[in-house]
Structure formats: structure tokens, C-alpha cells
Design a protein around this motif. Sequence first.
Motif, PDB file in Angstrom:
ATOM      1  N   ILE A 208     103.974  39.140  41.772  1.00 30.34           N
ATOM      2  CA  ILE A 208     104.943  38.463  41.006  1.00 30.34           C
ATOM      3  C   ILE A 208     104.670  36.977  41.067  1.00 30.34           C
ATOM      4  O   ILE A 208     104.397  36.552  41.818  1.00 30.34           O
ATOM      5  N   VAL A 209     104.567  36.553  39.603  1.00 30.32           N
ATOM      6  CA  VAL A 209     103.954  35.521  39.232  1.00 30.32           C
ATOM      7  C   VAL A 209     104.823  34.445  38.622  1.00 30.32           C
ATOM      8  O   VAL A 209     104.505  33.212  38.306  1.00 30.32           O
ATOM      9  N   ALA A 210     105.952  34.934  38.170  1.00 36.34           N
ATOM     10  CA  ALA A 210     106.937  33.862  37.434  1.00 36.34           C
ATOM     11  C   ALA A 210     108.492  34.748  37.471  1.00 36.34           C
ATOM     12  O   ALA A 210     108.538  35.789  37.613  1.00 36.34           O
ATOM     13  N   SER A 211     109.410  33.739  37.471  1.00 33.42           N
ATOM     14  CA  SER A 211     110.476  34.173  37.372  1.00 33.42           C
ATOM     15  C   SER A 211     111.304  33.872  35.982  1.00 33.42           C
ATOM     16  O   SER A 211     111.360  32.692  35.418  1.00 33.42           O
ATOM     17  N   PHE A 212     111.612  35.050  35.359  1.00 35.50           N
ATOM     18  CA  PHE A 212     112.747  34.666  34.107  1.00 35.50           C
ATOM     19  C   PHE A 212     113.866  34.127  34.297  1.00 35.50           C
ATOM     20  O   PHE A 212     114.053  33.260  33.498  1.00 35.50           O
ATOM     21  N   GLY A 213     114.548  34.247  35.230  1.00 29.58           N
ATOM     22  CA  GLY A 213     115.592  33.577  35.545  1.00 29.58           C
ATOM     23  C   GLY A 213     115.489  31.997  35.910  1.00 29.58           C
ATOM     24  O   GLY A 213     116.253  31.211  35.303  1.00 29.58           O
ATOM     25  N   LYS A 214     114.541  31.876  36.634  1.00 30.36           N
ATOM     26  CA  LYS A 214     114.266  30.257  36.772  1.00 30.36           C
ATOM     27  C   LYS A 214     113.980  29.550  35.774  1.00 30.36           C
ATOM     28  O   LYS A 214     114.475  28.557  35.735  1.00 30.36           O
ATOM     29  N   ASP A 215     113.074  30.253  34.884  1.00 33.87           N
ATOM     30  CA  ASP A 215     112.893  29.326  33.684  1.00 33.87           C
ATOM     31  C   ASP A 215     113.689  29.599  32.419  1.00 33.87           C
ATOM     32  O   ASP A 215     113.354  29.159  31.283  1.00 33.87           O
ATOM     33  N   SER A 216     114.768  30.215  32.458  1.00 28.61           N
ATOM     34  CA  SER A 216     115.626  30.309  31.373  1.00 28.61           C
ATOM     35  C   SER A 216     117.110  29.671  31.344  1.00 28.61           C
ATOM     36  O   SER A 216     117.749  29.510  30.765  1.00 28.61           O
ATOM     37  N   GLY A 217     117.229  29.271  32.654  1.00 31.69           N
ATOM     38  CA  GLY A 217     118.656  28.496  32.763  1.00 31.69           C
ATOM     39  C   GLY A 217     119.802  29.259  33.374  1.00 31.69           C
ATOM     40  O   GLY A 217     119.686  30.500  33.475  1.00 31.69           O
ATOM     41  N   HIS A 218     120.855  28.336  33.698  1.00 33.44           N
ATOM     42  CA  HIS A 218     122.025  29.150  33.769  1.00 33.44           C
ATOM     43  C   HIS A 218     122.715  29.729  32.704  1.00 33.44           C
ATOM     44  O   HIS A 218     122.800  29.079  31.844  1.00 33.44           O
ATOM     45  N   LEU A 219     123.339  30.890  32.789  1.00 36.01           N
ATOM     46  CA  LEU A 219     124.142  31.708  31.840  1.00 36.01           C
ATOM     47  C   LEU A 219     125.145  32.586  32.568  1.00 36.01           C
ATOM     48  O   LEU A 219     124.586  33.192  33.731  1.00 36.01           O
ATOM     49  N   PRO A 220     126.281  33.014  32.022  1.00 35.41           N
ATOM     50  CA  PRO A 220     127.273  34.144  32.456  1.00 35.41           C
ATOM     51  C   PRO A 220     126.167  35.488  32.274  1.00 35.41           C
ATOM     52  O   PRO A 220     126.535  36.265  31.633  1.00 35.41           O
ATOM     53  N   TYR A 221     125.277  35.668  33.085  1.00 38.93           N
ATOM     54  CA  TYR A 221     124.358  37.089  33.001  1.00 38.93           C
ATOM     55  C   TYR A 221     125.064  38.209  33.094  1.00 38.93           C
ATOM     56  O   TYR A 221     124.919  39.200  32.425  1.00 38.93           O
ATOM     57  N   THR A 222     125.816  38.428  34.271  1.00 38.48           N
ATOM     58  CA  THR A 222     126.637  39.676  34.938  1.00 38.48           C
ATOM     59  C   THR A 222     128.095  39.493  34.746  1.00 38.48           C
ATOM     60  O   THR A 222     128.179  38.322  35.864  1.00 38.48           O
ATOM     61  N   CYS A 223     129.102  39.925  34.070  1.00 39.43           N
ATOM     62  CA  CYS A 223     130.566  39.392  34.415  1.00 39.43           C
ATOM     63  C   CYS A 223     131.174  40.666  34.637  1.00 39.43           C
ATOM     64  O   CYS A 223     130.763  42.106  34.207  1.00 39.43           O
ATOM     65  N   TYR A 224     132.203  40.508  35.012  1.00 37.90           N
ATOM     66  CA  TYR A 224     133.434  41.460  35.250  1.00 37.90           C
ATOM     67  C   TYR A 224     134.318  41.429  34.042  1.00 37.90           C
ATOM     68  O   TYR A 224     134.766  40.346  33.301  1.00 37.90           O
ATOM     69  N   LEU A 225     134.133  42.426  33.206  1.00 39.66           N
ATOM     70  CA  LEU A 225     134.931  42.808  31.895  1.00 39.66           C
ATOM     71  C   LEU A 225     136.422  43.575  32.167  1.00 39.66           C
ATOM     72  O   LEU A 225     136.261  44.505  32.946  1.00 39.66           O
ATOM     73  N   ALA A 226     137.180  43.490  31.315  1.00 43.30           N
ATOM     74  CA  ALA A 226     138.476  44.242  31.389  1.00 43.30           C
ATOM     75  C   ALA A 226     139.219  44.311  30.210  1.00 43.30           C
ATOM     76  O   ALA A 226     139.033  43.205  29.305  1.00 43.30           O
ATOM     77  N   LYS A 227     139.869  45.240  29.603  1.00 43.22           N
ATOM     78  CA  LYS A 227     140.686  44.973  28.450  1.00 43.22           C
ATOM     79  C   LYS A 227     141.824  44.229  28.470  1.00 43.22           C
ATOM     80  O   LYS A 227     142.202  44.083  29.673  1.00 43.22           O
ATOM     81  N   GLU A 228     142.186  43.335  27.465  1.00 45.64           N
ATOM     82  CA  GLU A 228     142.960  42.372  27.668  1.00 45.64           C
ATOM     83  C   GLU A 228     144.465  42.942  27.830  1.00 45.64           C
ATOM     84  O   GLU A 228     145.259  42.315  28.605  1.00 45.64           O
ATOM     85  N   GLN A 229     144.480  44.112  27.388  1.00 49.62           N
ATOM     86  CA  GLN A 229     145.750  44.802  27.774  1.00 49.62           C
ATOM     87  C   GLN A 229     146.122  45.136  29.066  1.00 49.62           C
ATOM     88  O   GLN A 229     147.137  44.800  29.696  1.00 49.62           O
TER      89      GLN A 229
END
Length: 335
Positions: A208-229
Motif C-alpha cells: 500500500i503506497v497511497a490512500s485515495f480517501g486521504k487525498d480526495s477529501g471529505h464527502l458523504p461517501y456511504t449513506c443510509y437511504l430510504a424512500k421519502e414515503q
Amino acid sequence: MTKKIRQFRPQLLMLCFACLLAACSSSSSSTNQIRLVEVTHSLFYAPQYVAMSKGFFKQEGLDIELTNGNGGDKTMTTLLSGDSDIVLVGAEAAIYVTARSTNQSVVAFAQLTQTDGTFLVSRQPIPDFKWSMLRGKKLLGQRRGGMPEMVSEYVQRVNGLTPHQDVNIIQNVDFKNLGNAFVAGTGDFAQLFEPVASKIEQEGRGYIVASFGKDSGHLPYTCYLAKEQWMKQHPDLAKRFTRALYKGQQWVATHPAEEVAAAIQSHFPDTGKEILVRVIQRYQDQQSFASTPLIEEQEYNHLLQIMKEAGELPKPIPYRQLVNTEFAVPVVKGE
């Protein structure tokens, strides 16, 4: 006959009362059950498994029925078809659905991870790695349209590389076979999730030589989704789910990797303790695990920008249209 009926009346009443209690119990159980489908089973989702192992969902009176969706498309299909109540998947999946469908209203109401979870694996150790070293090389990458690939291309652009021109990205290998393909000789580098990356490194077959997560910054990567209804029909369930998740996130944020590994070991019986600790420590160090379920607008806009640069954004979906914070905000405030 009358005498016999009188003799059995107490027993009959007791039986009816027992049946009523059973019916109420069954109804309560089904009412508090949440069918949760995760896009894959991964150490990347440690706070969720901690919430399960530590009984945080049970403390909220929730019965979580967890299923592996084995991919984004299949996972979203379960939500849209009504076969799941909540799904854990990349936020881009909700954007795709919202942009292309007027009949399905899907919202993201909590985040679990806030960075990309992949790492760059090289065939040789490179102590002073620079992303420019990918120029002219073959990179075993992820599928088109998914966040891992879009993040990879974003990192390449930030570092002066043009994806698919300066870097030969191989995308004809299934996700589950990426690690084996790299070990077998495909590509000079590989973009891999954990624990595959660490296992290859442990075996001395990659580094392992680098991290994509470290060099791309914060973002809502994995989220919990549901139908609005569903959210409108079950606001109490949604809030209790969010509260239990928050407890898991806070527990992971305040405990060392060794304790987190011990807490989730039962969810990964085939992964050794050394790998568990190493992976969790790596994710903790780069703040991949979100410490709260609140999806921030600035980070959401960063996600849209990454998708736009990758040419995968159907149309910009406003933060207020896709993100629901009515549960995360009060939960974080302790309300």
C-alpha cells in the motif's frame, strides 16, 4: 353441558388472553423490525457493526435484519421494489435515481463513512510515492460510475494526470476478483478496498503506497437511504435508527482499534485479528468513519463536483432535495 362450559370458561379466557398477548408481541416485533441491505459486507462499515454488537439498536427497540446486497444496483433495486426499508450504499446511487426518475423519491438521512475507502497497491514498495508515478502505468481500477472510480479519477486530475490518457485504467475485472487479478499479474497498480489490500501486503504480494480517501477529501461517501414515503410513515423508526447509529459512531471514535476489532470480530470470522486492527487503525487515522450521521452541505457539494468532473452527474440535485437532516440534527444535539 352448561356445567362443562362453566368449568372451561377460565381456561378459555386465559387462552384468549395469551393469544392476544402473542398477537400484540408479534405486531410490536414486526413494527420495530428494519430490513437493512448493505451494498457489501466490509470493515469500512465498522460503526454499523459496533452498533449491532454493542446492542445499540436493541436499546432503541429495533430489530435489524441485515442483508448483503452484493452491489449498488442490486441494493438499490431492493429499496425501490419495497424489499428493504433502508439501504447502505454510495450517495451517488440516490443522485442517479433522483435525476432519472420522477416516480421514486429517495432521500439520504445519515452518513456512515466520509472518505473513500480504497488504497493504491503497488507491486514494489515506494517509500516516497507521488501520484505522478502513475503516468504511463496500468491501473487495475473500479467500475465506471461508482464512487471509487470517480474518486480515483479526481485524485489523478488534481495531480496533473488525465485519466484514461496518462493512466491506462483497466475496468473489465469484477469487483470480487480485483485482488486475485492483481496478484495474478494484472496491472502495475491496483485500487483496492480493505481488507484485500492489507491481506495482499501481509502476504508480501503488494504494498500500500497511497490512500485515495486521504487525498480526495471529505464527502458523504456511504449513506443510509430510504424512500421519502417510508420516512414520513415511520419517523420514529428513522430517528431511533439514527440514534443507535450515532452511538456506534461515537463508540468507534473514542475507542482504540484493538477494541473496535474485538467488538466486530464476530461479523468477520474469516479475518484475522491482526488484519482487523491494521485496517481499522488505517481508517481511523484518515478519519474515514464519520463521527456523526449528519451529512454536511459542503461535503455533499464536493461529491457533486467529483461526479461532474468524471462526466457521471446526470444533473445537479440540490442538497435540500436529496438530504434529510430532520433526524440527524436532533440526535446529535441529544434531543
